[in-house]
Design a protein around this motif. Structure first.
Motif, PDB file in Angstrom:
ATOM      1  N   LEU A  36       0.845  -1.197   0.000  1.00 40.70           N
ATOM      2  CA  LEU A  36       0.000   0.000   0.000  1.00 40.70           C
ATOM      3  C   LEU A  36       0.879   1.244   0.000  1.00 40.70           C
ATOM      4  CD1 LEU A  36      -2.836   1.286   0.270  1.00 40.70           C
ATOM      5  CD2 LEU A  36      -2.569   1.110   2.768  1.00 40.70           C
ATOM      6  N   GLU A  37       2.019   1.159   0.669  1.00 38.63           N
ATOM      7  CA  GLU A  37       2.947   2.282   0.756  1.00 38.63           C
ATOM      8  C   GLU A  37       3.458   2.688  -0.631  1.00 38.63           C
ATOM      9  OE1 GLU A  37       6.976   4.084   0.935  1.00 38.63           O
ATOM     10  OE2 GLU A  37       6.423   2.090   0.216  1.00 38.63           O
ATOM     11  N   ARG A  38       3.832   1.728  -1.458  1.00 38.36           N
ATOM     12  CA  ARG A  38       4.316   2.056  -2.800  1.00 38.36           C
ATOM     13  C   ARG A  38       3.215   2.682  -3.651  1.00 38.36           C
ATOM     14  NH1 ARG A  38       8.131  -2.990  -4.926  1.00 38.36           N
ATOM     15  NH2 ARG A  38       9.781  -2.773  -3.321  1.00 38.36           N
ATOM     16  N   TYR A  39       2.015   2.175  -3.490  1.00 36.73           N
ATOM     17  CA  TYR A  39       0.890   2.705  -4.276  1.00 36.73           C
ATOM     18  C   TYR A  39       0.620   4.161  -3.914  1.00 36.73           C
ATOM     19  CZ  TYR A  39      -4.012   3.671  -5.403  1.00 36.73           C
ATOM     20  OH  TYR A  39      -5.171   4.250  -5.838  1.00 36.73           O
ATOM     21  N   LEU A  40       0.480   4.464  -2.625  1.00 42.39           N
ATOM     22  CA  LEU A  40       0.114   5.813  -2.197  1.00 42.39           C
ATOM     23  C   LEU A  40       1.252   6.811  -2.391  1.00 42.39           C
ATOM     24  CD1 LEU A  40      -1.853   4.933   1.068  1.00 42.39           C
ATOM     25  CD2 LEU A  40      -2.804   5.778  -1.090  1.00 42.39           C
ATOM     26  N   ASN A  42       5.671  10.885  -6.055  1.00 46.43           N
ATOM     27  CA  ASN A  42       7.039  10.508  -6.453  1.00 46.43           C
ATOM     28  C   ASN A  42       7.903  10.131  -5.250  1.00 46.43           C
ATOM     29  OD1 ASN A  42       6.545  10.948  -9.251  1.00 46.43           O
ATOM     30  ND2 ASN A  42       6.857  13.143  -8.947  1.00 46.43           N
ATOM     31  N   HIS A  43       7.248   9.541  -4.243  1.00 47.88           N
ATOM     32  CA  HIS A  43       7.930   9.056  -3.038  1.00 47.88           C
ATOM     33  C   HIS A  43       8.673  10.164  -2.293  1.00 47.88           C
ATOM     34  CE1 HIS A  43       7.026   4.913  -4.187  1.00 47.88           C
ATOM     35  NE2 HIS A  43       7.324   5.286  -5.424  1.00 47.88           N
ATOM     36  N   LYS A  44       8.192  11.390  -2.445  1.00 48.65           N
ATOM     37  CA  LYS A  44       8.766  12.526  -1.732  1.00 48.65           C
ATOM     38  C   LYS A  44       7.631  13.421  -1.238  1.00 48.65           C
ATOM     39  CE  LYS A  44      11.995  16.385  -2.198  1.00 48.65           C
ATOM     40  NZ  LYS A  44      12.887  17.134  -3.121  1.00 48.65           N
ATOM     41  N   PRO A  45       7.539  13.655   0.071  1.00 47.23           N
ATOM     42  CA  PRO A  45       6.437  14.460   0.612  1.00 47.23           C
ATOM     43  C   PRO A  45       6.403  15.870   0.034  1.00 47.23           C
ATOM     44  CG  PRO A  45       7.620  13.330   2.370  1.00 47.23           C
ATOM     45  CD  PRO A  45       8.444  13.174   1.127  1.00 47.23           C
ATOM     46  N   ILE A  46       5.216  16.405  -0.021  1.00 47.78           N
ATOM     47  CA  ILE A  46       5.022  17.781  -0.474  1.00 47.78           C
ATOM     48  C   ILE A  46       5.203  18.706   0.729  1.00 47.78           C
ATOM     49  CG2 ILE A  46       3.389  19.417  -1.474  1.00 47.78           C
ATOM     50  CD1 ILE A  46       1.978  16.958  -2.758  1.00 47.78           C
ATOM     51  N   SER A  47       6.060  19.702   0.593  1.00 46.92           N
ATOM     52  CA  SER A  47       6.271  20.669   1.676  1.00 46.92           C
ATOM     53  C   SER A  47       5.666  22.002   1.273  1.00 46.92           C
ATOM     54  CB  SER A  47       7.762  20.839   1.978  1.00 46.92           C
ATOM     55  OG  SER A  47       7.953  21.719   3.076  1.00 46.92           O
ATOM     56  N   THR A  48       4.706  22.464   2.061  1.00 52.48           N
ATOM     57  CA  THR A  48       4.034  23.737   1.763  1.00 52.48           C
ATOM     58  C   THR A  48       4.609  24.839   2.650  1.00 52.48           C
ATOM     59  OG1 THR A  48       2.280  23.201   3.349  1.00 52.48           O
ATOM     60  CG2 THR A  48       1.935  22.564   1.049  1.00 52.48           C
ATOM     61  N   ASN A  49       4.257  26.065   2.323  1.00 48.44           N
ATOM     62  CA  ASN A  49       4.786  27.221   3.062  1.00 48.44           C
ATOM     63  C   ASN A  49       3.667  28.195   3.410  1.00 48.44           C
ATOM     64  OD1 ASN A  49       7.729  26.619   2.922  1.00 48.44           O
ATOM     65  ND2 ASN A  49       7.375  26.825   0.718  1.00 48.44           N
ATOM     66  N   TYR A  50       2.643  27.687   4.084  1.00 51.20           N
ATOM     67  CA  TYR A  50       1.522  28.534   4.469  1.00 51.20           C
ATOM     68  C   TYR A  50       1.877  29.330   5.720  1.00 51.20           C
ATOM     69  CZ  TYR A  50      -1.050  25.458   1.305  1.00 51.20           C
ATOM     70  OH  TYR A  50      -1.464  24.734   0.217  1.00 51.20           O
ATOM     71  N   LYS A  51       1.476  30.604   5.711  1.00 45.27           N
ATOM     72  CA  LYS A  51       1.732  31.465   6.864  1.00 45.27           C
ATOM     73  C   LYS A  51       0.487  31.643   7.731  1.00 45.27           C
ATOM     74  CE  LYS A  51       5.311  34.153   4.496  1.00 45.27           C
ATOM     75  NZ  LYS A  51       5.733  35.523   4.054  1.00 45.27           N
ATOM     76  N   SER A  65      -5.422  19.639  -5.923  1.00 47.25           N
ATOM     77  CA  SER A  65      -5.492  18.890  -7.179  1.00 47.25           C
ATOM     78  C   SER A  65      -4.873  17.507  -7.007  1.00 47.25           C
ATOM     79  CB  SER A  65      -4.769  19.659  -8.288  1.00 47.25           C
ATOM     80  OG  SER A  65      -3.406  19.891  -7.931  1.00 47.25           O
ATOM     81  N   LYS A  66      -3.857  17.410  -6.150  1.00 41.04           N
ATOM     82  CA  LYS A  66      -3.222  16.108  -5.896  1.00 41.04           C
ATOM     83  C   LYS A  66      -4.171  15.171  -5.155  1.00 41.04           C
ATOM     84  CE  LYS A  66       0.381  15.143  -6.758  1.00 41.04           C
ATOM     85  NZ  LYS A  66       0.934  14.460  -7.962  1.00 41.04           N
ATOM     86  N   SER A  67      -4.864  15.685  -4.155  1.00 38.21           N
ATOM     87  CA  SER A  67      -5.811  14.834  -3.425  1.00 38.21           C
ATOM     88  C   SER A  67      -6.986  14.427  -4.317  1.00 38.21           C
ATOM     89  CB  SER A  67      -6.329  15.549  -2.174  1.00 38.21           C
ATOM     90  OG  SER A  67      -7.195  16.618  -2.495  1.00 38.21           O
ATOM     91  N   GLU A  68      -7.335  15.292  -5.234  1.00 39.19           N
ATOM     92  CA  GLU A  68      -8.417  14.955  -6.169  1.00 39.19           C
ATOM     93  C   GLU A  68      -7.993  13.826  -7.111  1.00 39.19           C
ATOM     94  OE1 GLU A  68      -9.336  18.653  -8.003  1.00 39.19           O
ATOM     95  OE2 GLU A  68     -10.766  19.260  -6.454  1.00 39.19           O
ATOM     96  N   SER A  69      -6.754  13.870  -7.585  1.00 42.42           N
ATOM     97  CA  SER A  69      -6.286  12.813  -8.498  1.00 42.42           C
ATOM     98  C   SER A  69      -6.137  11.482  -7.764  1.00 42.42           C
ATOM     99  CB  SER A  69      -4.940  13.225  -9.127  1.00 42.42           C
ATOM    100  OG  SER A  69      -3.934  13.370  -8.138  1.00 42.42           O
ATOM    101  N   ILE A  70      -5.651  11.514  -6.510  1.00 35.04           N
ATOM    102  CA  ILE A  70      -5.536  10.278  -5.729  1.00 35.04           C
ATOM    103  C   ILE A  70      -6.925   9.720  -5.438  1.00 35.04           C
ATOM    104  CG2 ILE A  70      -4.782   9.293  -3.528  1.00 35.04           C
ATOM    105  CD1 ILE A  70      -2.559  11.377  -3.454  1.00 35.04           C
ATOM    106  N   SER A  71      -7.845  10.596  -5.062  1.00 37.43           N
ATOM    107  CA  SER A  71      -9.215  10.174  -4.770  1.00 37.43           C
ATOM    108  C   SER A  71      -9.856   9.523  -5.993  1.00 37.43           C
ATOM    109  CB  SER A  71     -10.045  11.382  -4.328  1.00 37.43           C
ATOM    110  OG  SER A  71     -11.418  11.061  -4.251  1.00 37.43           O
TER     111      SER A  71
END
Length: 312
Positions: A232-236, A241-250, A260-266
């Motif tokens: 399941l880990e490889r699939y998700l 691309n096996h690298k977490p997304i890092s955001t910069n929200y203030k 958009s990424k969660s929509e494509s996974i869903s």
């Protein structure tokens, strides 16, 4: 002078005298009104001066801040109203760590602010002094930390779906019940649950039966994914691309509920037959499993989670 002229002059004199009398009467009336008005103003001023003298002694000078910032002043009341509105807004910005009782007990009509409406200076702004310690610990220790264990991924996916219509705090409090009910999230064991076992779990742990069935169906789909991808880990993690997304929200309200990424996974998971995996649920799962680091830049957990991303 003729008699006609004399009569005319007499009449004009009478008219002029009448006009003068009217002007005099109007002038006297205006003066009386002015006296009454001034007397009323004097009374009002006298009342205000008497009230003022209770708080300020005559002959002494006071800085203007004592007047504008004194308790009960218009400025002080306005500041309290603004503080109360800001506190209510912060309670509604994010659903994380909120309980229904917290919102229902908050009365927006009161102008008295909360004891400490400001969030912890080093944590994400959706955490407040009223946040449950269970949720605070989850934020500090798990939220945004990359997870690569299949059992834990299955658990977090289940919890993300379970908190729909509820909140994370309530769901986390039932976490040990979920683990016990679903065999510590061993997908192979859960996939074998019978209808009788599903009903028993629903009754014993007070979980909606449709959600119990959804967990069992997801377990069967996880087994299919393992056959295709190996785990399941490889699939998700393949979606990022096996690298977490890092955001910069203030700011907390800038953190989206879906991307958009969660929509494509869903979309892909729904196609494979998974249940309770809408874009919002998937994004919540991504945050919980560390596929995305949504800690605010001001949060003390942002940098450590970023380091986990760059140095797995």
């Amino acid at each position: 002078m003729s008699r006609t002229e004399t009569v005319g002059l007499t009449r004009r004199g009478m008219l002029q005298s009448s006009s003068c009398n009217r002007l005099v009467n109007c002038s006297e009336s205006f003066k009386r009104d002015s006296v009454i008005s001034n007397g009323g103003s004097a009374k009002v001023r006298g009342s205000l001066e008497r009230k003022k003298s209770k708080n300020f002694k005559e002959g002494e000078s006071y800085p203007s801040c004592l007047i504008t910032e004194a308790p009960g002043s218009i400025a002080a009341v306005r500041r309290e109203e603004v503080a109360a509105q800001q506190a209510l807004r912060k309670l509604k910005i994010a659903h994380y760590g909120r309980s229904k009782s917290t919102l229902s007990n908050f009365n927006s009509s009161k102008v008295v602010p909360l004891i400490n409406p400001q969030p912890h200076s080093q944590r994400c702004s959706f955490l407040t002094p009223t946040s449950d310690p269970v949720y605070v610990a989850y934020h500090d220790e798990e939220w945004g930390v990359p997870v690569h264990d299949d059992k834990t991924l299955f658990e977090l996916l289940t919890l993300s779906g379970a908190q729909v219509g509820s909140d994370w705090t309530s769901t986390l409090r039932k976490r040990h019940h979920f683990r016990k009910a679903f065999m510590e999230f061993e997908a192979e064991a859960v996939a074998k649950f019978s209808e009788k076992e599903i009903n028993a779990i629903s009754i014993e742990y007070k979980v909606d039966i449709s959600k119990v069935r959804g967990v069992v169906e997801n377990a069967t789909k996880i087994l299919e994914v393992k056959k295709t991808f190996g785990s399941l880990e490889r699939y998700l993690w393949g979606f990022v691309n096996h690298k977490p997304i890092s955001t910069n929200y203030k700011l907390g309200h800038k953190i989206p509920v879906k991307t958009s990424k969660s929509e494509s996974i869903s979309k892909d998971m729904v196609r494979r037959g998974f249940r309770f995996v809408g874009p919002t649920v998937v994004h919540s799962f991504m945050q919980a499993a560390g596929l995305t680091n949504d800690h605010l830049l001001t949060c003390y957990r942002h940098t450590p989670c970023t380091l986990l991303i760059t140095n797995p």
